[in-house]
Design a protein around this motif. Structure first.
Motif, PDB file in Angstrom:
ATOM      1  N   UNK A 180       4.782 -10.783  -5.405  1.00 51.83           N
ATOM      2  CA  UNK A 180       6.176 -11.233  -5.482  1.00 51.83           C
ATOM      3  C   UNK A 180       7.110 -10.334  -6.274  1.00 51.83           C
ATOM      4  N   UNK A 181       6.605  -9.460  -7.114  1.00 51.26           N
ATOM      5  CA  UNK A 181       7.479  -8.547  -7.863  1.00 51.26           C
ATOM      6  C   UNK A 181       6.836  -7.164  -7.940  1.00 51.26           C
ATOM      7  N   UNK A 182       7.619  -6.127  -8.242  1.00 57.06           N
ATOM      8  CA  UNK A 182       7.052  -4.781  -8.393  1.00 57.06           C
ATOM      9  C   UNK A 182       6.043  -4.665  -9.537  1.00 57.06           C
ATOM     10  N   UNK A 183       6.064  -5.604 -10.464  1.00 48.12           N
ATOM     11  CA  UNK A 183       5.090  -5.577 -11.549  1.00 48.12           C
ATOM     12  C   UNK A 183       3.717  -6.054 -11.092  1.00 48.12           C
ATOM     13  N   UNK A 184       3.682  -6.716  -9.925  1.00 55.15           N
ATOM     14  CA  UNK A 184       2.437  -7.325  -9.492  1.00 55.15           C
ATOM     15  C   UNK A 184       1.410  -6.351  -8.968  1.00 55.15           C
ATOM     16  N   UNK A 185       1.836  -5.395  -8.137  1.00 53.89           N
ATOM     17  CA  UNK A 185       0.876  -4.508  -7.489  1.00 53.89           C
ATOM     18  C   UNK A 185       1.520  -3.130  -7.293  1.00 53.89           C
ATOM     19  N   UNK A 186       0.744  -2.047  -7.421  1.00 55.41           N
ATOM     20  CA  UNK A 186       1.314  -0.694  -7.334  1.00 55.41           C
ATOM     21  C   UNK A 186       2.134  -0.405  -6.081  1.00 55.41           C
ATOM     22  N   UNK A 187       1.746  -0.886  -4.860  1.00 53.40           N
ATOM     23  CA  UNK A 187       2.585  -0.576  -3.695  1.00 53.40           C
ATOM     24  C   UNK A 187       4.022  -1.080  -3.866  1.00 53.40           C
ATOM     25  N   UNK A 188       4.164  -2.286  -4.386  1.00 52.51           N
ATOM     26  CA  UNK A 188       5.507  -2.842  -4.566  1.00 52.51           C
ATOM     27  C   UNK A 188       6.276  -2.073  -5.637  1.00 52.51           C
ATOM     28  N   UNK A 189       5.579  -1.562  -6.626  1.00 49.36           N
ATOM     29  CA  UNK A 189       6.237  -0.761  -7.651  1.00 49.36           C
ATOM     30  C   UNK A 189       6.750   0.549  -7.051  1.00 49.36           C
ATOM     31  N   UNK A 190       5.978   1.135  -6.121  1.00 48.31           N
ATOM     32  CA  UNK A 190       6.452   2.337  -5.437  1.00 48.31           C
ATOM     33  C   UNK A 190       7.718   2.035  -4.632  1.00 48.31           C
ATOM     34  N   UNK A 191       7.742   0.878  -3.973  1.00 50.37           N
ATOM     35  CA  UNK A 191       8.941   0.483  -3.248  1.00 50.37           C
ATOM     36  C   UNK A 191      10.128   0.318  -4.168  1.00 50.37           C
ATOM     37  N   UNK A 192       9.885  -0.236  -5.352  1.00 50.93           N
ATOM     38  CA  UNK A 192      10.936  -0.390  -6.368  1.00 50.93           C
ATOM     39  C   UNK A 192      11.481   0.980  -6.779  1.00 50.93           C
ATOM     40  N   UNK A 193      10.580   1.942  -6.958  1.00 49.64           N
ATOM     41  CA  UNK A 193      11.007   3.291  -7.317  1.00 49.64           C
ATOM     42  C   UNK A 193      11.810   3.940  -6.192  1.00 49.64           C
ATOM     43  N   UNK A 385      -0.374   4.794  -1.839  1.00 47.43           N
ATOM     44  CA  UNK A 385       0.085   5.821  -0.901  1.00 47.43           C
ATOM     45  C   UNK A 385       0.135   5.331   0.544  1.00 47.43           C
ATOM     46  N   UNK A 386      -0.738   4.378   0.909  1.00 48.60           N
ATOM     47  CA  UNK A 386      -0.685   3.825   2.254  1.00 48.60           C
ATOM     48  C   UNK A 386       0.643   3.116   2.485  1.00 48.60           C
ATOM     49  N   UNK A 387       1.076   2.331   1.506  1.00 46.86           N
ATOM     50  CA  UNK A 387       2.397   1.687   1.574  1.00 46.86           C
ATOM     51  C   UNK A 387       3.485   2.731   1.757  1.00 46.86           C
ATOM     52  N   UNK A 388       3.392   3.811   0.994  1.00 50.13           N
ATOM     53  CA  UNK A 388       4.418   4.848   1.042  1.00 50.13           C
ATOM     54  C   UNK A 388       4.454   5.531   2.408  1.00 50.13           C
ATOM     55  N   UNK A 389       3.284   5.766   3.003  1.00 46.40           N
ATOM     56  CA  UNK A 389       3.226   6.393   4.326  1.00 46.40           C
ATOM     57  C   UNK A 389       3.978   5.542   5.350  1.00 46.40           C
ATOM     58  N   UNK A 390       3.699   4.243   5.376  1.00 46.48           N
ATOM     59  CA  UNK A 390       4.333   3.384   6.362  1.00 46.48           C
ATOM     60  C   UNK A 390       5.785   3.071   6.003  1.00 46.48           C
ATOM     61  N   UNK A 391       6.120   3.087   4.735  1.00 44.87           N
ATOM     62  CA  UNK A 391       7.516   2.969   4.306  1.00 44.87           C
ATOM     63  C   UNK A 391       8.335   4.113   4.906  1.00 44.87           C
ATOM     64  N   UNK A 392       7.789   5.327   4.832  1.00 44.95           N
ATOM     65  CA  UNK A 392       8.474   6.497   5.393  1.00 44.95           C
ATOM     66  C   UNK A 392       8.428   6.500   6.920  1.00 44.95           C
ATOM     67  N   UNK A 393       7.320   6.022   7.501  1.00 46.59           N
ATOM     68  CA  UNK A 393       7.225   5.943   8.956  1.00 46.59           C
ATOM     69  C   UNK A 393       8.302   5.014   9.521  1.00 46.59           C
ATOM     70  N   UNK A 394       8.627   3.965   8.762  1.00 50.05           N
ATOM     71  CA  UNK A 394       9.646   3.001   9.204  1.00 50.05           C
ATOM     72  C   UNK A 394      11.064   3.495   8.942  1.00 50.05           C
ATOM     73  N   UNK A 395      11.210   4.706   8.465  1.00 50.59           N
ATOM     74  CA  UNK A 395      12.534   5.288   8.259  1.00 50.59           C
ATOM     75  C   UNK A 395      12.776   5.758   6.851  1.00 50.59           C
ATOM     76  N   UNK A 396      12.171   5.071   5.864  1.00 58.87           N
ATOM     77  CA  UNK A 396      12.267   5.513   4.475  1.00 58.87           C
ATOM     78  C   UNK A 396      13.580   5.209   3.786  1.00 58.87           C
TER      79      UNK A 396
END
Length: 471
Positions: A180-193, A385-396
């Protein structure tokens, strides 16, 4: 950590001290470069079953061997400079911050002892899982897991069946609760960044999180209550029977303040922007990250100084689980380099079919496919990094993903976090909880045995989420 030092020496002799980092072109790589990573995973999965004594004494050497099986051939084929740059990036930008944070949370949580003659009834166990699931989004899945796994195991000492308690703890506290928040799990923290609003995931995947936690907790309560009623289920040990009555409370309270400092340091490193940075063999290290890591090391030292020895003894605190996680993930972070590079190559890389599968014929993203692609890869790869790959694949673009393609970003976020529970290596707390449980004598499932649990219980929930929210 002598195996990690051996890897460092080997890599640094290959790379010039001032090697310029070069992004690895994943489109040039063969799938064979993923063999060492697969070797690490298969070693973790199979050797504890077929050669448990050998694995227990030599898992660090085995992991180091697979790491060198990637690093040395890579240096020969692509040159020492690129191999050294890749090693330094994995070490400085990913592995060290990861291990420093885990060590701080492991130490601080291990310095808090929850007093009281807790009895592991279905109601108490479910209550602890609920508390841990709520805490996970605000202090991280690792912090919540390390805080509550020991009292949960202690409360269930003497029970005949306890394996399911730890498995459901991993499902809820170590994974789904951190969504639920970027503090919860590293993928969400990357999205926050990357620019995703702090409360965006809370607003957009709360229904899915509530659904999966409600079903898991309800199923757990029913299963645990059934076990609790079985004859011979409760056989308290002589030590437990002779233990004096304890009032409920906490020892090592100073660690609660230190836990708050850990959360503040992690949040600070994401919010604070600074132009001060250093180039370490091609890897840029910024001042906020250095301050965070230095602060976490200081927190670890302060916790060890302030925590009374009796608290560590009561918690049966030892460094064994942390050492195991540190050694295994050293190999994972290094051998995963070519795998992530191949994913980043998109449709031009060896995993092009996976990347193509997440796009509909009209060119629009398919949220359901993003959910499963990011989730299944996060089950075996590092979910950040998997989150980041698909974040960028979806447009970034965070603005577009938070609005026009909100369903896609929600799918990527949920898949990366929820499906980290599919395997022991899907999320770092999974392996730490397993190691602590085994250290306390809990018979945990094997790598594939655990996947049977997740396949039977979690996969149907993921299918339901797909049809309810991602059609």
């Amino acid at each position: 950590m002598k195996h990690l030092r051996a890897l460092a020496v080997a890599a640094l002799t290959l790379a010039p001290a001032l090697a310029a980092a070069a992004d690895i072109d994943g489109s040039r790589l063969s799938l064979l470069w993923g063999v060492p990573f697969a070797g690490v995973l298969l070693s973790i999965a199979l050797l504890p079953l077929v050669a448990p004594r050998f694995w227990h004494h030599h898992f660090g050497k085995i992991t180091a061997g697979w790491s060198l099986a990637f690093l040395l051939p890579f240096a020969l084929v692509f040159g020492p400079q690129m191999a050294g740059a890749g090693f330094v990036h994995a070490l400085v930008a990913e592995y060290l911050p990861f291990v420093i944070l885990l060590t701080a949370l492991f130490t601080v949580a291990g310095g808090i002892y929850i007093r009281g003659n807790l009895q592991g009834s279905a109601l108490l166990n479910t209550g602890l899982l609920v508390i841990g699931s709520v805490l996970a989004s605000f202090m991280g899945t690792t912090g919540a897991s390390m805080l509550l796994i020991r009292p949960l195991i202690r409360a269930n000492e003497g029970r005949k069946h306890i394996t399911h308690v730890v498995v459901f703890f991993i499902f809820t506290v170590s994974n789904a609760g951190g969504s639920l928040t970027p503090l919860g799990d590293p993928p969400l923290f990357l999205g926050f960044l990357k620019g995703v609003d702090f409360f965006w995931t809370l607003r957009h995947i709360f229904p899915e999180t509530l659904f999966i936690l409600a079903v898991l907790l309800g199923l757990f309560f029913a299963l645990d209550a059934w076990y609790w009623r079985q004859p011979g289920e409760r056989t308290p040990s002589a030590a437990a029977a002779a233990a004096p009555a304890e009032t409920f409370g906490f020892d090592g309270k100073a660690n609660f303040g230190l836990l708050g400092v850990v959360v503040a340091l992690v949040l600070m490193s994401g919010i604070w922007k600074s132009d001060v940075q250093w180039d370490i063999a091609g890897t840029v290290v910024g001042l906020p990250g250095l301050v965070r890591d230095a602060g976490l090391v200081l927190v670890t030292i302060v916790s060890l100084i302030l925590t009374p020895r009796q608290v560590h003894e009561d918690n049966q605190f030892s460094w064994g689980p942390m050492q195991e996680v540190a050694k295994l993930f050293a190999g994972i972070f290094l051998t995963i380099i070519p795998v992530i590079a191949m994913l980043k190559a998109g449709v031009n890389g060896p995993f092009g079919a996976i990347v193509s599968a997440v796009t509909r014929p009209d060119g629009s993203p398919d949220p359901a496919m993003y959910f499963w692609a990011s989730g299944l890869l996060s089950s075996f790869l590092d979910n950040a990094p998997t989150y980041l790959v698909f974040f960028n694949t979806a447009g970034g673009d965070p603005v577009t993903l938070m609005t026009t393609h909100a369903a896609t970003l929600a799918a990527i976020s949920a898949g990366s976090v929820f499906m980290g529970a599919n395997t022991y290596i899907g999320n770092a707390p999974n392996l730490m909880v397993k190691a602590i449980a085994e250290d306390r004598g809990v018979p945990m499932p094997s790598f594939f045995g655990y996947m049977v649990w997740s396949g039977v219980i979690l996969v149907p929930l993921f299918i339901a989420i797909t049809f309810i929210w991602l059609r």
